[in-house]
Every structure is written in C-alpha cells, then in structure tokens.
Scaffold this active site. Structure first.
Site, PDB file in Angstrom:
ATOM      1  N   ARG A 145       7.238  45.799  57.652  1.00  0.00           N
ATOM      2  CA  ARG A 145       8.623  46.731  58.340  1.00  0.00           C
ATOM      3  C   ARG A 145       7.899  47.434  59.641  1.00  0.00           C
ATOM      4  O   ARG A 145       7.020  48.253  59.741  1.00  0.00           O
ATOM      5  CB  ARG A 145       8.706  47.822  57.443  1.00  0.00           C
ATOM      6  CG  ARG A 145      10.190  48.541  57.747  1.00  0.00           C
ATOM      7  CD  ARG A 145      10.682  49.507  56.728  1.00  0.00           C
ATOM      8  NE  ARG A 145      11.903  50.027  57.133  1.00  0.00           N
ATOM      9  CZ  ARG A 145      12.597  50.857  56.167  1.00  0.00           C
ATOM     10  NH1 ARG A 145      12.108  51.322  55.087  1.00  0.00           N
ATOM     11  NH2 ARG A 145      13.813  51.287  56.717  1.00  0.00           N
TER      12      ARG A 145
ATOM     13  N   SER B  68      16.754  66.162  53.051  1.00  0.00           N
ATOM     14  CA  SER B  68      16.892  65.875  51.428  1.00  0.00           C
ATOM     15  C   SER B  68      15.288  66.429  51.188  1.00  0.00           C
ATOM     16  O   SER B  68      15.154  67.217  50.288  1.00  0.00           O
ATOM     17  CB  SER B  68      16.833  64.549  51.161  1.00  0.00           C
ATOM     18  OG  SER B  68      16.767  64.581  49.601  1.00  0.00           O
TER      19      SER B  68
ATOM     20  N   GLY C 101      12.056  68.559  48.037  1.00  0.00           N
ATOM     21  CA  GLY C 101      10.487  68.012  48.466  1.00  0.00           C
ATOM     22  C   GLY C 101      10.516  66.515  48.195  1.00  0.00           C
ATOM     23  O   GLY C 101      11.655  65.765  48.179  1.00  0.00           O
TER      24      GLY C 101
ATOM     25  N   GLY D 174       5.559  53.526  51.036  1.00  0.00           N
ATOM     26  CA  GLY D 174       6.150  54.632  51.259  1.00  0.00           C
ATOM     27  C   GLY D 174       6.053  55.444  52.711  1.00  0.00           C
ATOM     28  O   GLY D 174       6.164  56.444  52.881  1.00  0.00           O
ATOM     29  N   GLU D 175       5.932  54.359  53.554  1.00  0.00           N
ATOM     30  CA  GLU D 175       5.955  54.862  55.058  1.00  0.00           C
ATOM     31  C   GLU D 175       7.454  55.606  55.375  1.00  0.00           C
ATOM     32  O   GLU D 175       6.957  56.661  56.332  1.00  0.00           O
ATOM     33  CB  GLU D 175       5.593  53.611  55.884  1.00  0.00           C
ATOM     34  CG  GLU D 175       5.478  54.058  57.412  1.00  0.00           C
ATOM     35  CD  GLU D 175       5.288  52.959  58.275  1.00  0.00           C
ATOM     36  OE1 GLU D 175       5.387  53.238  59.604  1.00  0.00           O
ATOM     37  OE2 GLU D 175       4.903  51.892  57.899  1.00  0.00           O
ATOM     38  N   ARG D 176       8.290  55.362  54.970  1.00  0.00           N
ATOM     39  CA  ARG D 176       9.486  55.916  55.129  1.00  0.00           C
ATOM     40  C   ARG D 176       9.381  57.496  54.733  1.00  0.00           C
ATOM     41  O   ARG D 176       9.823  58.455  55.677  1.00  0.00           O
ATOM     42  CB  ARG D 176      10.792  55.321  54.719  1.00  0.00           C
ATOM     43  CG  ARG D 176      12.077  55.779  54.940  1.00  0.00           C
ATOM     44  CD  ARG D 176      13.106  54.769  54.721  1.00  0.00           C
ATOM     45  NE  ARG D 176      14.436  55.382  54.848  1.00  0.00           N
ATOM     46  CZ  ARG D 176      15.109  56.088  53.786  1.00  0.00           C
ATOM     47  NH1 ARG D 176      14.561  56.331  52.615  1.00  0.00           N
ATOM     48  NH2 ARG D 176      16.427  56.753  54.043  1.00  0.00           N
ATOM     49  N   ARG D 177       9.079  57.780  53.730  1.00  0.00           N
ATOM     50  CA  ARG D 177       8.857  59.058  53.295  1.00  0.00           C
ATOM     51  C   ARG D 177       7.833  60.019  54.024  1.00  0.00           C
ATOM     52  O   ARG D 177       8.008  60.953  54.278  1.00  0.00           O
ATOM     53  CB  ARG D 177       8.504  59.077  51.589  1.00  0.00           C
ATOM     54  CG  ARG D 177       9.647  58.710  50.727  1.00  0.00           C
ATOM     55  CD  ARG D 177       9.147  58.530  49.299  1.00  0.00           C
ATOM     56  NE  ARG D 177       8.931  57.054  49.190  1.00  0.00           N
ATOM     57  CZ  ARG D 177       8.222  56.480  48.422  1.00  0.00           C
ATOM     58  NH1 ARG D 177       7.338  57.259  47.584  1.00  0.00           N
ATOM     59  NH2 ARG D 177       8.027  55.144  48.495  1.00  0.00           N
TER      60      ARG D 177
ATOM     61  N   ARG E 192      13.795  46.095  47.914  1.00  0.00           N
ATOM     62  CA  ARG E 192      14.662  47.426  48.389  1.00  0.00           C
ATOM     63  C   ARG E 192      15.634  46.852  49.512  1.00  0.00           C
ATOM     64  O   ARG E 192      16.368  47.837  50.059  1.00  0.00           O
ATOM     65  CB  ARG E 192      13.885  48.463  48.511  1.00  0.00           C
ATOM     66  CG  ARG E 192      13.298  49.017  47.290  1.00  0.00           C
ATOM     67  CD  ARG E 192      12.593  50.348  47.675  1.00  0.00           C
ATOM     68  NE  ARG E 192      12.063  50.822  46.325  1.00  0.00           N
ATOM     69  CZ  ARG E 192      10.907  51.769  46.030  1.00  0.00           C
ATOM     70  NH1 ARG E 192      10.443  51.964  47.059  1.00  0.00           N
ATOM     71  NH2 ARG E 192      10.511  52.202  44.896  1.00  0.00           N
TER      72      ARG E 192
END
Length: 296
Positions: free
Chosen positions: A54, A68, A73, A93-96, A131
């Site tokens: 990605r 959010s 959290g 989880g790079e987006r987070r 996803r």
C-alpha cells in the site's frame, strides 16, 4: 513450493489472520473477544514497512480516523515486529499509525509478532486485499513482489489471499500497461476493468486519456479496444487480403484471456482454425497443462 503452517493459516482468509495474528503473545482468548495490546510503544520508535504494497492513503480519510482516535483511542492495536536498535516495523495497521500521529498521540498500543520478511509481506497483502485497501496497481505489485522475491506461483497467491487464480493472473496483467496508464489506474481515474481492456491495444495511453475524457464505461472501453485491435489486424495495402476477425471472435479471445489471465488468440475459418495461448514462465505453462488435464 512446499506448504508451511504460516501459509496454511494465511490461506484461511482475514478472519483467521485477525484471530491468530492479533492475539497477544502468551494469552489464550477467542478471536471474537476484544483484542488487547501487548504494550504501548512511543510512535517515534515505530516505522512503516517499506515493502508494504500500500502506497496511497487518502488524506481526508486519515483526518476522519484521527478525529475518531482522539475521541475513542485506538481500538485495534497495530501489529509490529521487532527490529534492531530497539525499533519496531509495522506489519499491519499503518493507517492507524499515521492517523495517531495526526491526532497528536505520543505512543500507541501494539501487538508484537516476530516474523520474517516473507510472512510480513504476506500479512500486509492479505490484510489490504481482504479489506479492499489496495488500489488495483498496488495489489498487482504486491503479487509480483511475492512471486519475484519468494518464488510463489499464481496458485500459491490465490490460496494466500483467498482469491481465484484467474483473479491473481488478471491483476498481474495490469503490470503490462505503460507507466502513464498505471498512474491513471493508481489515481482511480481508471478502473481495473478499463485498464485490462486497454492492454492489447496499440496505444493504451492515448486510448486511456480518451476513455477518461469521454467518461466511457468498461463496456464502451472494450468496444473501443476491439476497434483498435481490428485496425491492427487489417491487412497492409498491397498485401494479400485476409479476413478481419469478427466481433464474436474478438469477444471470445477477451473472455478466454480474462479467464486464464494469459493472452489468447483465436484464428477461425470455415474449415477450422487454431487457438494460441501465450505464456512467459514455466509456472504458467504448468498451470495451462494442469487445467487441460483436469478438464479431460
């Protein structure tokens, strides 16, 4: 290539991946229960995986996620692996992680997994494909990376990501497009269906720009491509005349090409004809033989 437990696990899809990869080390818990983090780590000690397929992240969506995160959290911990120098690299989880930085967090919850480069890349591709987080070009590049660096076949990749072999093959065909068309695909100006239709044409870049300018559907793009192919097959002036392929033959070629993920040419006349399947690797040849033997 031989199957190992990691590939069998990943082949069961994202539900199994989250159930097994996102369980904290040393804890027995059901996949349906909330996932607890192993620990919290300062954000500056965590880096993205440069091999993550990605590449694009929508800024507006990141800002929404950051809002959010400020309110609730990080519900789903980021999965990381240890690296030299007390640092950590993101597996999933790079987006987070990016959104947490926008939210002003100094540390984030993580789950630790000590995996090799191949497994980390597999997990990144599975998570993003399942996803629908990858654009079609990123997906194709991820498949190509696993094949080039780790010797995977199209069947292997289909098992890992939970997709058909033909889906993988058709994704890889997108890499045949010239760079300008790849950029249009990556930006979302063209869909994968538009792009596949343009692969066999004489000038995919010019036709892609026309498709975008006119807002053509995939079906209209296929007709445009068929007209271009007819012109390619038209006899040169002064050359011996040969019959032009009819629309049904061209449609059959496209259907077989999409089904196999390989270029197919059909030559038909009243007394018979021939069908040509082009391949580039021995793996592709073995797959053709396997399909023919299975149908016989």
């Amino acid at each position: 290539m031989s199957e190992d437990p990691t590939r069998r696990r990943l082949g069961r899809g994202l539900a199994a991946l989250i159930g097994e990869m996102d369980q904290p080390i040393g804890r027995e818990s059901e996949p349906t229960k909330p996932v607890a983090a192993d620990r919290k780590i300062p954000i500056e000690f965590i880096s993205r995986n440069p091999r993550n397929p990605r590449r694009t992240f929508d800024e507006a969506e990141l800002q929404d996620l950051a809002t959010s995160i400020r309110q609730h959290g990080i519900v789903q911990p980021v999965v990381v692996r240890p690296m030299p120098g007390d640092r950590y690299e993101i597996i999933a989880g790079e987006r987070r992680w990016r959104a947490a930085q926008l939210a002003g967090f100094s540390e984030i919850p993580v789950i630790l997994r000590d995996v090799d480069d191949r497994t980390a890349l597999e997990i990144a591709i599975v998570e993003n494909v399942q996803r629908s987080d990858l654009n079609p070009l990123e997906e194709a590049l991820g498949y190509d990376q696993l094949m080039e660096e780790h010797g995977y076949t199209q069947n292997d990749l289909g098992d890992i990501v939970g997709k058909s072999r033909s889906h993988v093959a058709n994704s890889l065909r997108l890499l045949k497009l010239p760079e300008p068309v790849r950029e249009m695909l990556s930006a979302g100006a063209l869909s994968a269906g538009h792009a596949r239709a343009l692969i066999p044409t004489s000038d995919p870049t010019t036709l892609a720009r026309a498709v975008i300018a006119k807002g053509l559907s995939v079906r209209d793009t296929e007709k445009l491509a068929q007209n271009d192919i007819r012109l390619q097959n038209a006899p040169d002036q002064g050359a011996k005349s040969r019959p032009e392929k009819d629309a049904d033959t061209i449609a059959l070629e496209r259907s077989l090409t999409d089904s196999l993920g390989l270029d197919v040419s059909v030559s038909h006349k009243a007394t018979g004809g021939h069908l040509k399947i082009s391949y580039k690797t021995l793996d592709q040849l073995e797959e053709i033989c396997r399909l023919l033997e299975r149908r016989s």
